[in-house]
Write an enzyme that holds these catalytic residues in place. Structure first.
Site, mmCIF file in Angstrom:
data_model
loop_
_atom_site.group_PDB
_atom_site.id
_atom_site.type_symbol
_atom_site.label_atom_id
_atom_site.label_comp_id
_atom_site.label_asym_id
_atom_site.label_seq_id
_atom_site.Cartn_x
_atom_site.Cartn_y
_atom_site.Cartn_z
ATOM 1 C CD1 TRP A 129 39.091 46.747 93.424
ATOM 2 C CD2 TRP A 129 41.044 47.631 92.784
ATOM 3 N NE1 TRP A 129 38.907 47.310 92.172
ATOM 4 C CE2 TRP A 129 40.097 47.857 91.763
ATOM 5 C CE3 TRP A 129 42.340 48.107 92.595
ATOM 6 C CZ2 TRP A 129 40.402 48.528 90.573
ATOM 7 C CZ3 TRP A 129 42.648 48.783 91.417
ATOM 8 C CH2 TRP A 129 41.682 48.980 90.425
ATOM 9 C CE LYS A 153 31.647 44.179 99.637
ATOM 10 N NZ LYS A 153 32.827 43.344 99.348
ATOM 11 C CG HIS A 154 38.931 46.124 101.837
ATOM 12 N ND1 HIS A 154 38.903 46.882 100.686
ATOM 13 C CD2 HIS A 154 40.091 46.464 102.461
ATOM 14 C CE1 HIS A 154 39.988 47.648 100.640
ATOM 15 N NE2 HIS A 154 40.719 47.425 101.714
ATOM 16 C CB SER A 156 35.732 40.239 96.490
ATOM 17 O OG SER A 156 34.455 40.593 96.910
ATOM 18 N N GLY A 205 34.094 53.909 95.696
ATOM 19 C CA GLY A 205 33.995 52.908 94.639
ATOM 20 C C GLY A 205 33.425 53.502 93.372
ATOM 21 C CB SER A 206 32.273 51.838 90.332
ATOM 22 O OG SER A 206 31.375 50.918 90.924
ATOM 23 C CD GLU A 227 35.001 60.970 98.898
ATOM 24 O OE1 GLU A 227 35.260 61.383 97.754
ATOM 25 O OE2 GLU A 227 34.960 61.721 99.889
ATOM 26 C CG LEU A 228 30.522 57.635 93.868
ATOM 27 C CD1 LEU A 228 29.158 57.827 93.259
ATOM 28 C CD2 LEU A 228 30.625 56.273 94.546
ATOM 29 C CB CYS A 261 39.048 58.293 92.309
ATOM 30 S SG CYS A 261 39.853 58.797 93.830
ATOM 31 C CD GLU A 358 37.021 56.212 87.060
ATOM 32 O OE1 GLU A 358 36.088 55.430 87.292
ATOM 33 O OE2 GLU A 358 37.694 56.745 87.955
HETATM 34 P P1 NAP Z 1 33.586 48.927 92.848
HETATM 35 O O1 NAP Z 1 33.479 47.774 91.939
HETATM 36 O O2 NAP Z 1 32.458 49.875 92.915
HETATM 37 O O3 NAP Z 1 33.894 48.310 94.291
HETATM 38 C C1 NAP Z 1 34.049 49.137 95.447
HETATM 39 C C2 NAP Z 1 33.453 48.427 96.637
HETATM 40 O O4 NAP Z 1 32.030 48.362 96.480
HETATM 41 C C3 NAP Z 1 33.903 46.963 96.779
HETATM 42 O O5 NAP Z 1 33.971 46.662 98.143
HETATM 43 C C4 NAP Z 1 32.802 46.193 96.095
HETATM 44 O O6 NAP Z 1 32.699 44.873 96.552
HETATM 45 C C5 NAP Z 1 31.578 47.013 96.488
HETATM 46 N N1 NAP Z 1 30.471 46.944 95.529
HETATM 47 C C6 NAP Z 1 30.527 46.836 94.184
HETATM 48 N N2 NAP Z 1 29.281 46.866 93.659
HETATM 49 C C7 NAP Z 1 28.430 47.009 94.694
HETATM 50 C C8 NAP Z 1 27.017 47.097 94.793
HETATM 51 N N3 NAP Z 1 26.236 47.062 93.718
HETATM 52 N N4 NAP Z 1 26.465 47.218 96.021
HETATM 53 C C9 NAP Z 1 27.251 47.263 97.125
HETATM 54 N N5 NAP Z 1 28.595 47.185 97.098
HETATM 55 C C10 NAP Z 1 29.187 47.077 95.895
HETATM 56 O O7 NAP Z 1 34.860 49.807 92.551
HETATM 57 P P2 NAP Z 1 36.337 49.301 92.337
HETATM 58 O O8 NAP Z 1 36.446 48.721 90.981
HETATM 59 O O9 NAP Z 1 36.746 48.466 93.490
HETATM 60 O O10 NAP Z 1 37.141 50.692 92.439
HETATM 61 C C11 NAP Z 1 37.295 51.529 91.361
HETATM 62 C C12 NAP Z 1 36.324 52.670 91.375
HETATM 63 O O11 NAP Z 1 36.390 53.380 92.608
HETATM 64 C C13 NAP Z 1 36.684 53.687 90.320
HETATM 65 O O12 NAP Z 1 35.528 54.162 89.695
HETATM 66 C C14 NAP Z 1 37.359 54.782 91.129
HETATM 67 O O13 NAP Z 1 37.384 56.026 90.487
HETATM 68 C C15 NAP Z 1 36.588 54.763 92.378
HETATM 69 N N6 NAP Z 1 37.342 55.370 93.461
HETATM 70 C C16 NAP Z 1 36.935 56.564 93.955
HETATM 71 C C17 NAP Z 1 37.668 57.205 94.946
HETATM 72 C C18 NAP Z 1 37.259 58.539 95.508
HETATM 73 O O14 NAP Z 1 37.810 58.931 96.543
HETATM 74 N N7 NAP Z 1 36.355 59.259 94.904
HETATM 75 C C19 NAP Z 1 38.825 56.594 95.433
HETATM 76 C C20 NAP Z 1 39.201 55.368 94.905
HETATM 77 C C21 NAP Z 1 38.443 54.759 93.926
HETATM 78 P P3 NAP Z 1 33.241 43.636 95.667
HETATM 79 O O15 NAP Z 1 34.699 43.829 95.500
HETATM 80 O O16 NAP Z 1 32.898 42.460 96.498
HETATM 81 O O17 NAP Z 1 32.504 43.699 94.371
#
Ligand code: NAP
Length: 453
Positions: A129, A153-154, A156, A205-206, A227-228, A261, A358
């Site tokens: 997000w 799948k964006h 939520s 994501g995370s 990309e975490l 990130c 983080e």
């Molecule tokens: P997140 O909770 O991991 O969510 C990212 C995406 O993954 C969402 O679409 C989420 O869906 C889905 N998701 C979450 N848990 C999952 C699982 N166990 N299995 C499959 N899909 C899953 O991360 P966030 O809080 O949205 O974003 C913040 C994180 O992203 C931070 O750690 C940040 O550093 C990292 N990030 C990294 C980069 C990069 O380029 N390296 C860029 C931006 C952000 P739901 O929303 O439905 O849970």
């Protein structure tokens, strides 16, 4: 049902029905049909449609910036910048995809031998997000230009942004279902990964989501780009231009409310500069204007969700309990929104939350070190490896030290940015694979060898 909530008020915005499994199957079947024609569509035609997508983005910049402000609290001027960056990315890959993916002759004893880059099919994009448009475009634009289809799948909490992005590709005239959105909770991602029509997965994501997706994709031998998260170290040496260092460090820490990130997260300052850096840094952080993200002139909106704000505050409280000292902020405002003020922690040391985790918000960790050797040790003392930066007046010295840092990139005398011309990604707990540049468009292709005797 999925539901979006305005983080500046806590009020519900809209409900969105989940995509049923039978509908997911239909979407994937349609995407597959479109892929078969798209893979044979000449680059020139793909580029025309991609430029059209860029034009639509620019025309709706204000509308999309307001949508992001409402769904996840991004200040309006930053949202407009994000949309322009997406449009520029469409232009970039429209102009360069063909040259990145043209056949590469290799001299062998054969009559002719070369590498060709075939698309793979449908790529699943699981996106976060924090940059609701940029993250999706960064993945989808090169992937589509390479001849693939994309299913999104964006996150939520940004369902409106997901639909808006789908409509951009539709309005631009891309084949039906070539880019499709599905509203599924994260527990259903496994179903998508294992679906026979999905060829590969890209997650931003995370680290937790990364592990889960890598395990599921590994079970069915599908390629993943991850990309975490990151905890980017910024090293400030004794010969740095302090004014420039402070300006860049604060800008990087505060962009997107610190929810990036590649935000600067740990400021590692040599002892001789520490006191001065600390004072200037705090003064500059105080200038940040927190408020309604829809108002022009606001630098810091609410964080994207209340639970994320509460988690960040818990990390700050834990770090203080562990011995860090608070120089600024650190209090949850008495407001209905998910606001958190610019916060500075100093005397941060190994083992503390603010040192090893983080911090995804406007909280800076200042760490004092003896010299450059200790600075590098502290910088690398992390599970992450995304970005890094060095501030020094001696460019040869800084360049030498850049080789010592365990990270996907190192910026010298500037803050880390994603630049469409340069590969972007991490190592260690920050993931693997690359986006952007030539490297990014080559992640989801079959690098096929052709050998003609
Ligand atoms: P997140 O909770 O991991 O969510 C990212 C995406 O993954 C969402 O679409 C989420 O869906 C889905 N998701 C979450 N848990 C999952 C699982 N166990 N299995 C499959 N899909 C899953 O991360 P966030 O809080 O949205 O974003 C913040 C994180 O992203 C931070 O750690 C940040 O550093 C990292 N990030 C990294 C980069 C990069 O380029 N390296 C860029 C931006 C952000 P739901 O929303 O439905 O849970």
């Amino acid at each position: 049902m999925m539901q979006t909530i305005d983080p500046s008020t806590g009020k519900k915005i809209k409900f969105y029905p989940q995509t049923k499994i039978s509908q997911v199957d239909d979407i994937l079947n349609n995407a597959q049909k479109s892929f078969h024609t798209w893979r044979l569509t000449p680059f020139k035609e793909r580029a025309f449609l991609m430029k059209e997508a860029g034009r639509i983005l620019r025309a709706k910049e204000k509308q999309y910036a307001e949508l992001m402000a409402q769904e996840m609290g991004k200040p309006i001027f930053q949202g407009k910048g994000e949309i322009e960056k997406c449009a520029a990315l469409c232009d970039f890959y429209a102009d360069y995809a063909e040259s990145f993916l043209c056949d590469r002759p290799i001299k062998t004893e054969a009559h002719k031998s070369f590498i060709t880059y075939d698309p793979l099919g449908i790529i699943l994009a699981v996106m976060p997000w924090n940059f609701p448009f940029w993250q999706v475009f960064r993945c989808a634009v090169p992937t589509l230009m390479a001849g693939n289809a994309v299913v999104l799948k964006h996150a939520s909490n940004v369902c409106g942004s997901a639909l808006a992005i789908e409509s951009v590709f539709k309005e631009a005239g891309f084949p039906s279902a070539l880019f499709s959105n599905v509203f599924v909770p994260s527990e259903k991602v496994k179903y998508l990964i294992e679906h026979p029509l999905i060829q590969a997965v890209s997650l931003t994501g995370s680290t937790g989501a990364g592990k889960s997706i890598a395990i599921n994709a590994g079970g069915v031998l599908k390629k993943v780009v991850l990309e975490l998260g990151g905890s980017d170290p910024y090293i400030i040496l004794e010969d740095a231009d302090l004014q420039n260092a402070v300006t860049k460090c604060v800008e990087s820490r505060m962009i997107n409310g610190g929810q990036s990130c590649i935000s600067a997260k740990r400021f590692i300052v040599v002892a001789s500069q520490f006191k001065k850096f600390e004072e200037k840094f705090v003064s500059r952080m105080q200038l940040q204007r927190m408020g309604n993200p829809l108002y022009e002139g606001v630098d810091l909106g609410p964080l994207a969700r209340h639970d994320l704000r509460d988690g960040l505050h818990a990390q700050v409280k834990m770090s203080l309990k562990q011995g860090a000292r608070l120089l600024l902020g650190g209090q949850v405002p008495k407001d209905k929104g998910a606001y958190y003020p610019p916060t500075v922690l100093t005397h941060v040391r190994a083992g503390m939350s603010a040192y090893k985790e983080e911090l995804f918000g406007p909280v800076a960790s200042l760490i004092k070190v003896r010299d450059e050797k200790q600075a590098i040790e502290v910088a690398n003392d992390t599970v992450f490896g995304l970005g890094s930066a060095i501030f020094s007046g001696d460019l040869e010295r800084a360049e030498r030290l850049a080789h010592e840092l365990q990270a996907g990139c190192c910026f010298i005398n500037d803050f880390v940015k994603s630049d469409m011309r340069l590969p972007f990604g991490g190592i260690k707990g920050s993931g693997y694979g690359r986006e952007l540049g030539e490297a990014g468009i080559k992640e989801f292709v079959n690098m096929k060898t052709v050998y003609i005797k």
